[in-house]
Design a protein around this motif. Structure first.
Motif, PDB file in Angstrom:
ATOM      1  N   GLU A 144       0.809  -1.204   0.000  1.00 46.22           N
ATOM      2  CA  GLU A 144       0.000   0.000   0.000  1.00 46.22           C
ATOM      3  C   GLU A 144       0.853   1.270   0.000  1.00 46.22           C
ATOM      4  O   GLU A 144       0.595   2.207  -0.766  1.00 46.22           O
ATOM      5  CB  GLU A 144      -0.930  -0.016   1.215  1.00 46.22           C
ATOM      6  N   TRP A 148       0.621   4.073  -3.139  1.00 43.56           N
ATOM      7  CA  TRP A 148       0.141   5.447  -3.019  1.00 43.56           C
ATOM      8  C   TRP A 148       1.264   6.449  -3.238  1.00 43.56           C
ATOM      9  O   TRP A 148       1.033   7.545  -3.764  1.00 43.56           O
ATOM     10  CB  TRP A 148      -0.516   5.667  -1.666  1.00 43.56           C
ATOM     11  N   ALA A 188      -6.965   1.754  -5.920  1.00 42.91           N
ATOM     12  CA  ALA A 188      -7.867   1.758  -4.763  1.00 42.91           C
ATOM     13  C   ALA A 188      -8.638   0.445  -4.650  1.00 42.91           C
ATOM     14  O   ALA A 188      -8.798  -0.103  -3.550  1.00 42.91           O
ATOM     15  CB  ALA A 188      -8.831   2.939  -4.853  1.00 42.91           C
ATOM     16  N   TYR A 193     -10.086  -0.124  -1.058  1.00 39.32           N
ATOM     17  CA  TYR A 193     -10.652   1.159  -0.656  1.00 39.32           C
ATOM     18  C   TYR A 193     -11.794   1.525  -1.608  1.00 39.32           C
ATOM     19  O   TYR A 193     -11.628   2.345  -2.514  1.00 39.32           O
ATOM     20  CB  TYR A 193      -9.580   2.246  -0.678  1.00 39.32           C
ATOM     21  N   ASP A 195     -14.617   3.290  -1.303  1.00 42.20           N
ATOM     22  CA  ASP A 195     -15.093   4.676  -1.327  1.00 42.20           C
ATOM     23  C   ASP A 195     -14.168   5.555  -2.149  1.00 42.20           C
ATOM     24  O   ASP A 195     -14.621   6.380  -2.962  1.00 42.20           O
ATOM     25  CB  ASP A 195     -15.212   5.225   0.101  1.00 42.20           C
ATOM     26  N   LEU A 196     -12.868   5.396  -1.948  1.00 43.58           N
ATOM     27  CA  LEU A 196     -11.899   6.164  -2.725  1.00 43.58           C
ATOM     28  C   LEU A 196     -11.993   5.800  -4.208  1.00 43.58           C
ATOM     29  O   LEU A 196     -11.917   6.673  -5.079  1.00 43.58           O
ATOM     30  CB  LEU A 196     -10.488   5.903  -2.202  1.00 43.58           C
TER      31      LEU A 196
END
Length: 290
Positions: A144, A148, A188, A193, A195-196
């Motif tokens: 992760e 990112w 994502a 993730y 929602d992202l």
């Protein structure tokens, strides 16, 4: 590049035959030329062509052929001595490896791609693409922090690309905020993730539908997967059905496989009209009565 522009309106199977004939002609012309510059340019064109043929094979889910074509693209890039082309082809192979179940191999190729990229010819478009490629490769490996971090690097590179700026080489596609949103969406989803991921959908789908129907469908299926993660199963099925209809002209086995994965994320006990329609469409495209 002319063949790439036809990708949105032709199936990979039809287009692959045209590309193969084009490569035969290019190999013949390049081999007969006595001009070193012409021979080098022909080799670069062959490398790009084999890279595109690998992409088409991946779309047809002919994984072994895609692997061989990517390897040929890398070999020809090295013969051309164009180091950025070498980095581009190895980076493409990294994404292919990570996306087809071998994330560790993808990371190894990613490191080779970075080492191949010369600092003397760095360009914001190339940096944005390379960082985005690194992001989804690390996301596939479950790293992760690295994923990112590379998305942040890609965003920084995109800010320095003007809206009318063309890529420095014909085999590097244009890169903008919409394309970065697509990479962010995939990252994502792979990292869990939803929602992202869903926040990225409007930007990620801005310009894809017109020119790259298979890629647009894959983006929609990432969206559908994000809905499944949130237990929004009816919405997931509805979006997946749209994706299959969008890519119908392409007859993309890669899209169909991705749609099956989305369907598998919906619990068997859950049912509604959208799920039933998705099942019917999947069985139509990939029948089990054979």
């Amino acid at each position: 590049m002319a063949q790439r522009r036809r990708e949105g309106s032709m199936s990979a199977c039809e287009l692959a035959g045209i590309v193969v004939e084009h490569l035969r002609l290019l190999r013949s012309v390049g081999g007969e030329s006595q001009d070193p510059t012409a021979r080098r340019e022909a080799t670069e064109g062959l490398s790009e062509g084999f890279g595109f043929l690998a992409w088409l094979s991946w779309d047809m889910w002919e994984i072994g052929s895609a692997q061989r074509y990517y390897q040929a693209a890398v070999r020809l890039a090295r013969e051309s001595r164009h180091r950025t082309l070498v980095a581009y082809m190895i980076g493409s192979l990294a994404v292919f490896s990570a996306s087809t179940g071998n994330a560790h191999r993808g990371l190894l190729f990613l490191e080779k791609a970075r080492n191949a990229l010369p600092n003397s010819s760095r360009h914001a478009v190339v940096d944005a693409w390379m960082s985005s490629t690194a992001a989804i490769t690390h996301a596939a490996a479950g790293d992760e922090k690295a994923a990112w971090g590379h998305i942040d690097d890609a965003e920084e590179a995109v800010t320095s690309i003007s809206s009318d700026e063309q890529p420095p080489w014909p085999w590097v596609m244009r890169f903008d905020a919409a394309k970065l949103a697509g990479y962010r969406l995939t990252t994502a989803v792979n990292l869990g993730y939803p929602d992202l991921a869903l926040e990225c959908v409007p930007a990620a789908t801005t310009a894809q539908a017109r020119n790259h129907t298979a890629q647009y469908a894959l983006t929609l299926l990432d969206q559908a997967t994000a809905h499944s993660m949130k237990a929004e199963y009816e919405q997931s099925a509805s979006v997946a059905l749209i994706a299959l209809n969008v890519a119908a002209v392409k007859n993309s086995h890669r899209v169909v496989r991705a749609a099956w994965r989305t369907r598998q994320a919906i619990p068997a006990a859950v049912t509604c009209d959208a799920i039933n329609q998705l099942d019917a469409r999947l069985h139509e495209l990939d029948p089990i009565d054979i």
